[in-house]
Design a protein around this motif. Structure first.
Motif, PDB file in Angstrom:
ATOM      1  N   ARG A  88       1.940  10.077  -3.244  1.00 18.30           N
ATOM      2  CA  ARG A  88       0.562   9.247  -3.401  1.00 18.30           C
ATOM      3  C   ARG A  88      -0.544  10.116  -3.883  1.00 18.30           C
ATOM      4  N   GLN A 113       8.257   6.929 -12.424  1.00 21.43           N
ATOM      5  CA  GLN A 113       8.724   5.979 -11.285  1.00 21.43           C
ATOM      6  C   GLN A 113       9.430   6.931 -10.285  1.00 21.43           C
ATOM      7  N   GLU A 137      -2.393   3.237 -14.378  1.00 20.27           N
ATOM      8  CA  GLU A 137      -1.861   2.387 -13.286  1.00 20.27           C
ATOM      9  C   GLU A 137      -1.193   3.165 -12.190  1.00 20.27           C
ATOM     10  N   ASN A 138      -1.389   2.711 -11.037  1.00 14.16           N
ATOM     11  CA  ASN A 138      -0.717   3.044  -9.708  1.00 14.16           C
ATOM     12  C   ASN A 138      -0.185   1.988  -9.046  1.00 14.16           C
ATOM     13  N   GLN A 139       1.004   2.259  -8.563  1.00  9.85           N
ATOM     14  CA  GLN A 139       1.707   1.165  -7.588  1.00  9.85           C
ATOM     15  C   GLN A 139       2.631   1.813  -6.734  1.00  9.85           C
ATOM     16  N   THR A 140       2.297   1.407  -5.234  1.00  7.26           N
ATOM     17  CA  THR A 140       3.350   1.902  -4.345  1.00  7.26           C
ATOM     18  C   THR A 140       3.799   0.720  -3.392  1.00  7.26           C
ATOM     19  N   ARG A 141       5.080   0.719  -2.871  1.00  7.52           N
ATOM     20  CA  ARG A 141       5.335  -0.440  -2.005  1.00  7.52           C
ATOM     21  C   ARG A 141       6.411   0.268  -1.027  1.00  7.52           C
TER      22      ARG A 141
END
Length: 189
Positions: A88, A113, A137-141
């Motif tokens: 992160r 990714q 852009e940032n995404q985490t799940r």
């Protein structure tokens, strides 16, 4: 082209990568282990999958390999929470929200990714954390294993996966895991 696939279930988590990669910048040597490809030789290519020292976590990467700055640290970090935190932090560094003037001259880029899968001993559950990051852009799940397998995929080969395999085939596979999910059932798929 890179393709990372993860099958997550309450009983198991398996992560795999395709054989070839075009590694840019930092080129990490493959460990002294490999998985035999069906009917082929042991894969000893760019290391798209990295293990932490406790072997309790595996991470598959796609995108520009030299932009996954956290990889050398993960090889030394046994604590799962620390590993996820390092990823992160790398993502936050990469997203330049404090210098938006760079957006005017932003060249074309590849989205990075990661798929991280691990067994959380304290929670007694298999988990997968998916990450996506780029300069804009940032995404985490975070996902947990359940009675029905979940299939995650990443990389440039991902865009062809559902067409090549077929949504019906994916649904058939995940439905077949309601009773049990074993490596023998997952690996050939």
């Amino acid at each position: 082209m890179t393709f990372i696939l993860n099958v997550l279930h309450r009983d198991i988590s398996i992560i795999a990568a395709d054989r070839k990669a075009i590694a840019g910048g930092l080129n990490l040597a493959a460990p002294a282990m490999g998985a035999p490809a069906e009917g082929g030789p042991v894969v000893s290519d760019f290391n798209k999958i990295t293990l932490n020292p406790s072997l309790g976590l595996a991470i598959g990467i796609a995108g520009n390999t030299h932009e996954h700055f956290y990889l050398p640290e993960i090889r030394l970090c046994a604590n799962i929470s620390e590993v996820l935190s390092k990823i992160r932090k790398n993502m936050e560094y990469f997203l330049r929200v404090n210098d938006r003037t760079l957006l005017k001259s932003l060249p074309p880029f590849i989205v990075n990714q990661s798929i991280v899968t691990f067994f959380d001993k304290e929670a007694d559950i298999y988990c997968t954390n998916t990450f996506l990051f780029s300069p804009v852009e940032n995404q985490t799940r975070l996902h947990s294993g359940g009675d029905v397998a979940k299939v995650f995929h990443a990389g440039s080969g991902s865009q062809h996966f559902e067409n090549a395999v077929g949504l019906e085939s994916i649904e058939s596979f995940t439905s077949s895991t309601k009773i049990s999910c074993t490596p023998e059932a997952c690996i050939p798929w």
